[in-house]
Design a protein around this motif. Structure first.
Motif, PDB file in Angstrom:
ATOM      1  N   SER A 166      42.473  69.956  31.690  1.00  0.00           N
ATOM      2  CA  SER A 166      41.628  68.901  32.305  1.00  0.00           C
ATOM      3  C   SER A 166      40.151  69.399  32.336  1.00  0.00           C
ATOM      4  CB  SER A 166      42.001  68.653  33.861  1.00  0.00           C
ATOM      5  OG  SER A 166      43.375  67.868  33.566  1.00  0.00           O
ATOM      6  N   ALA A 167      39.357  68.546  32.228  1.00  0.00           N
ATOM      7  CA  ALA A 167      37.802  68.794  32.371  1.00  0.00           C
ATOM      8  C   ALA A 167      36.939  67.846  33.054  1.00  0.00           C
ATOM      9  CB  ALA A 167      37.177  68.865  30.881  1.00  0.00           C
ATOM     10  N   GLN A 168      35.863  68.480  33.549  1.00  0.00           N
ATOM     11  CA  GLN A 168      35.096  67.537  34.563  1.00  0.00           C
ATOM     12  C   GLN A 168      33.777  67.092  33.837  1.00  0.00           C
ATOM     13  OE1 GLN A 168      34.546  68.429  38.624  1.00  0.00           O
ATOM     14  NE2 GLN A 168      32.962  67.031  38.977  1.00  0.00           N
ATOM     15  N   VAL A 169      33.312  66.017  33.314  1.00  0.00           N
ATOM     16  CA  VAL A 169      32.133  65.756  32.608  1.00  0.00           C
ATOM     17  C   VAL A 169      31.187  65.052  33.583  1.00  0.00           C
ATOM     18  CG1 VAL A 169      31.271  64.558  30.652  1.00  0.00           C
ATOM     19  CG2 VAL A 169      33.672  65.502  30.713  1.00  0.00           C
ATOM     20  N   THR A 170      30.026  65.654  33.473  1.00  0.00           N
ATOM     21  CA  THR A 170      28.776  65.324  34.251  1.00  0.00           C
ATOM     22  C   THR A 170      27.746  64.666  33.350  1.00  0.00           C
ATOM     23  OG1 THR A 170      29.065  66.923  36.043  1.00  0.00           O
ATOM     24  CG2 THR A 170      27.097  65.659  35.908  1.00  0.00           C
ATOM     25  N   LEU A 171      27.392  63.250  33.713  1.00  0.00           N
ATOM     26  CA  LEU A 171      26.595  62.648  32.766  1.00  0.00           C
ATOM     27  C   LEU A 171      24.956  62.961  33.146  1.00  0.00           C
ATOM     28  CD1 LEU A 171      28.115  58.800  33.051  1.00  0.00           C
ATOM     29  CD2 LEU A 171      28.677  60.657  31.185  1.00  0.00           C
ATOM     30  N   ALA A 172      24.325  63.148  32.098  1.00  0.00           N
ATOM     31  CA  ALA A 172      22.969  63.483  32.355  1.00  0.00           C
ATOM     32  C   ALA A 172      22.154  62.275  32.976  1.00  0.00           C
ATOM     33  CB  ALA A 172      22.284  64.001  31.169  1.00  0.00           C
ATOM     34  N   ALA A 217      25.754  64.881  28.340  1.00  0.00           N
ATOM     35  CA  ALA A 217      26.371  65.308  29.420  1.00  0.00           C
ATOM     36  C   ALA A 217      26.772  66.664  29.258  1.00  0.00           C
ATOM     37  CB  ALA A 217      27.860  64.496  29.527  1.00  0.00           C
ATOM     38  N   THR A 218      27.090  67.558  30.375  1.00  0.00           N
ATOM     39  CA  THR A 218      27.521  68.724  30.504  1.00  0.00           C
ATOM     40  C   THR A 218      29.275  68.640  31.022  1.00  0.00           C
ATOM     41  OG1 THR A 218      26.832  69.050  32.863  1.00  0.00           O
ATOM     42  CG2 THR A 218      25.369  69.828  31.146  1.00  0.00           C
ATOM     43  N   ALA A 231      25.583  65.659  23.363  1.00  0.00           N
ATOM     44  CA  ALA A 231      25.628  64.058  23.411  1.00  0.00           C
ATOM     45  C   ALA A 231      27.211  63.559  22.823  1.00  0.00           C
ATOM     46  CB  ALA A 231      24.622  63.344  22.299  1.00  0.00           C
ATOM     47  N   PHE A 232      27.455  62.567  23.426  1.00  0.00           N
ATOM     48  CA  PHE A 232      28.716  61.974  23.133  1.00  0.00           C
ATOM     49  C   PHE A 232      28.784  61.416  21.717  1.00  0.00           C
ATOM     50  CE2 PHE A 232      29.134  61.632  27.723  1.00  0.00           C
ATOM     51  CZ  PHE A 232      30.373  61.892  27.911  1.00  0.00           C
ATOM     52  N   GLU A 233      30.162  61.538  21.173  1.00  0.00           N
ATOM     53  CA  GLU A 233      30.326  60.821  19.611  1.00  0.00           C
ATOM     54  C   GLU A 233      31.378  59.735  19.753  1.00  0.00           C
ATOM     55  OE1 GLU A 233      31.400  64.151  17.255  1.00  0.00           O
ATOM     56  OE2 GLU A 233      29.010  64.675  17.019  1.00  0.00           O
ATOM     57  N   ALA A 234      31.568  58.836  19.077  1.00  0.00           N
ATOM     58  CA  ALA A 234      32.588  57.941  18.910  1.00  0.00           C
ATOM     59  C   ALA A 234      33.895  58.863  18.511  1.00  0.00           C
ATOM     60  CB  ALA A 234      32.234  56.957  18.056  1.00  0.00           C
ATOM     61  N   ARG A 235      34.932  58.452  19.082  1.00  0.00           N
ATOM     62  CA  ARG A 235      36.042  59.108  18.603  1.00  0.00           C
ATOM     63  C   ARG A 235      36.536  59.008  17.396  1.00  0.00           C
ATOM     64  NH1 ARG A 235      40.732  61.698  20.592  1.00  0.00           N
ATOM     65  NH2 ARG A 235      42.727  60.865  19.299  1.00  0.00           N
ATOM     66  N   LEU A 236      36.067  57.595  16.650  1.00  0.00           N
ATOM     67  CA  LEU A 236      36.572  57.492  15.322  1.00  0.00           C
ATOM     68  C   LEU A 236      35.343  56.602  14.882  1.00  0.00           C
ATOM     69  CD1 LEU A 236      38.269  57.186  12.735  1.00  0.00           C
ATOM     70  CD2 LEU A 236      38.792  54.899  13.547  1.00  0.00           C
ATOM     71  N   SER A 237      34.676  57.307  13.653  1.00  0.00           N
ATOM     72  CA  SER A 237      33.450  56.569  12.879  1.00  0.00           C
ATOM     73  C   SER A 237      33.677  56.624  11.691  1.00  0.00           C
ATOM     74  CB  SER A 237      32.244  57.247  13.435  1.00  0.00           C
ATOM     75  OG  SER A 237      31.148  56.594  12.832  1.00  0.00           O
ATOM     76  N   GLN A 238      33.943  55.416  10.974  1.00  0.00           N
ATOM     77  CA  GLN A 238      34.253  55.634   9.461  1.00  0.00           C
ATOM     78  C   GLN A 238      33.611  54.428   8.853  1.00  0.00           C
ATOM     79  OE1 GLN A 238      38.298  54.047   8.850  1.00  0.00           O
ATOM     80  NE2 GLN A 238      38.297  53.100  11.012  1.00  0.00           N
ATOM     81  N   THR A 239      33.257  54.667   7.516  1.00  0.00           N
ATOM     82  CA  THR A 239      32.641  53.750   6.664  1.00  0.00           C
ATOM     83  C   THR A 239      33.573  53.541   5.369  1.00  0.00           C
ATOM     84  OG1 THR A 239      30.227  54.352   7.030  1.00  0.00           O
ATOM     85  CG2 THR A 239      30.772  53.254   4.935  1.00  0.00           C
ATOM     86  N   ILE A 240      33.981  52.322   5.485  1.00  0.00           N
ATOM     87  CA  ILE A 240      34.791  51.781   4.442  1.00  0.00           C
ATOM     88  C   ILE A 240      34.371  51.456   3.080  1.00  0.00           C
ATOM     89  CG2 ILE A 240      37.044  50.368   4.051  1.00  0.00           C
ATOM     90  CD1 ILE A 240      37.436  52.127   6.240  1.00  0.00           C
ATOM     91  N   THR A 241      34.776  52.053   2.092  1.00  0.00           N
ATOM     92  CA  THR A 241      34.479  51.780   0.794  1.00  0.00           C
ATOM     93  C   THR A 241      35.261  51.170  -0.218  1.00  0.00           C
ATOM     94  OG1 THR A 241      34.874  53.879  -0.164  1.00  0.00           O
ATOM     95  CG2 THR A 241      32.692  53.718   1.008  1.00  0.00           C
TER      96      THR A 241
END
Length: 497
Positions: A166-172, A217-218, A231-241
């Protein structure tokens, strides 16, 4: 006058002349008896089914696990021949089918670009009617229901962090805290700011709805804090070709649509796409036909029994070399469960014959034995010779004892069996359906004629007949006596006229 003529004709009988001594007539009583009506013929016994085992291929015989006289079942291995290059050709054909199938599946799948994972359509690059080529972008999809945050931790601290912790995330900015879970811990050190050694740790956070890729966040795992924020990233990011070219014939999603992995985004069509798919289908079909042909060729190297039966001949054995059809019959198999007789029946009698009738069969090779068969088939395809037509009749024997294929036999087809009908011997009837009747007092105790005037030529109505007896329908009564001509030593018979 008629009596006088008859007296002259029978004088030798009355006065003990040559005719009387030769016994030209035999008195026979008219009586009732069982009468069997039959049609006779002859033929040669054959097995109900026979097969000469041949080969279509060449090569060394590896196995031949049977012997003369063995009972073999349908499908049982008779010969196994070294397949040589035929086995390699089959493997190559199988690979060709697999390759053609992959090409077809890829072509068909390329006409329906799919989402590779779950998410929301962020952008569409095409609209209905557009023409795209392979590699052209179709849509951007991202999954922001959960976000990931990759942060550096001091190398010594990261060594104490494990996946799933488990982790505790603090938003900037807002300093709001969110729970998270460690998803990944790097195994190698990196040089961070100020020259310190750090390792990257990825933390997954469920998005309450406000997190974007612009949010920083930290994080803290246990008592260990990160060395710097991120910075946060989307869990899934895809470009369908597009995997294939074609015209966009249908849009299955729009911006904002939620999709799952495997969902079709658009449909591609048009003449070029259809031609490509058809060509792939034809290539697959051709490969499958080649595989079928290779399988059939390989099957020819394994020879099995086509029938259940007995091995009459075994002409080749393991180790012998085959030269295709030039090797002749490898073995001969007879089905001896039943024997068959084909008998030709006259056009005068064929109308009496029907399937299912019983048949009595005898053979000179087996004197005193009678075998029972059954009419199996009456063939109306007759053969005419010198204006006379005969028809083949097939007879089956299930119980044939010592009868063997090739034996010559005689057969009586039982057409009818009549019980207790009035009969006389067949030779007693002469032309015009007449018989010579001896009335009371005409004959002596020894059968000689005492009074020719008491002999009567009488016309009778005939019914059914066998080889020896004929049925009398009218003209005679039971107990009357008829005279039967007896063959003389020169083959002639006595006569009343």
């Amino acid at each position: 006058a008629a009596a006088g003529v008859l007296l002259l004709l029978l004088r030798p009988l009355l006065f003990g002349g040559p005719a009387a001594s030769s016994g030209q007539y035999q008195p026979v009583p008219v009586q009732r008896q069982d009468l069997t009506v039959s049609v006779d013929g002859s033929g040669t016994m054959t097995p109900i089914e026979s097969y000469q085992v041949g080969a279509l291929v060449s090569g060394e015989i590896l196995e031949a696990p049977f012997q003369d006289g063995d009972r073999v079942e349908k499908g049982q291995l008779l010969y196994r021949i070294d397949p040589g290059s035929a086995a390699t050709a089959l493997e190559q054909a199988q690979l060709a089918v697999q390759q053609a199938q992959l090409t077809y599946d890829s072509t068909a799948d390329g006409l329906h670009p799919r989402a590779s994972g779950s998410g929301v359509v962020q952008k569409l690059y095409v609209k209905k009617g557009d023409t795209v080529s392979a590699g052209s972008p179709i849509a951007d999809i991202s999954d922001t229901s959960s976000m990931t945050l990759t942060l550096p931790f001091q190398s010594a601290d990261a060594a104490r962090i494990s996946v799933g912790q488990s982790a505790q995330v603090t938003l900037a900015g807002t300093l709001e805290t969110l729970p998270g879970t460690v998803e990944y811990v790097a195994g190698a050190d990196q040089v961070g700011s100020g020259g310190a050694l750090v390792r990257q740790v990825k933390i997954r956070v469920n998005n309450p709805g406000a997190l974007t890729e612009a949010t920083s966040a930290t994080a803290k795992v246990g008592t260990v804090s990160c060395a710097a924020g991120g910075a946060f990233e989307a869990r899934l990011s895809q470009t369908i070709t597009a995997q294939a070219g074609g015209e966009v014939t249908a849009l299955n999603v729009s911006v904002g649509s939620r999709v799952s992995g495997g969902d079709h985004l658009v449909t591609l069509g048009g003449s070029a796409a259809e031609t490509a798919l058809q060509n792939a289908a034809l290539s697959l079909q051709n490969a499958q036909l080649s595989l079928q042909s290779a399988q059939e060729v390989l099957e020819n190297y394994t020879i099995t029994s086509p029938i259940s039966g007995t091995v009459i001949e075994k002409n080749l054995k393991a180790g012998d070399q085959l030269d295709g059809s030039e090797s002749g019959a490898l073995a001969v198999i007879y089905d001896l469960e039943q024997l068959e007789l084909k008998m030709n029946v006259s056009e005068l009698d064929i109308g009496k014959i029907q399937p299912g009738q019983s048949v009595e069969i005898t053979a000179e090779a087996l004197p005193g034995e009678t075998f029972l068969g059954t009419v199996e088939k009456v063939n109306i395809n007759g053969t005419t010779t010198d204006g006379f037509t005969t028809y083949p009749v097939t007879i089956l024997l299930s119980e044939h004892g010592a009868l063997n294929p090739g034996m010559n036999v005689s057969a009586d087809i039982i057409v009818e069996q009549a019980q207790q009908v009035l009969c006389v011997p067949t030779p007693a009837v002469s032309g015009g359906n007449t018989v010579l009747v001896a009335q009371e007092g005409a004959l002596g105790e020894d059968g000689s004629v005492l009074d020719p005037a008491k002999l009567e030529t009488r016309q009778v109505e005939l019914g059914r007949s066998s080889q020896d007896y004929v049925e009398i329908l009218s003209g005679l009564e039971e107990g009357e006596t008829v005279l039967v001509p007896i063959q003389s030593t020169d083959g002639s018979a006595g006569s009343t006229a």
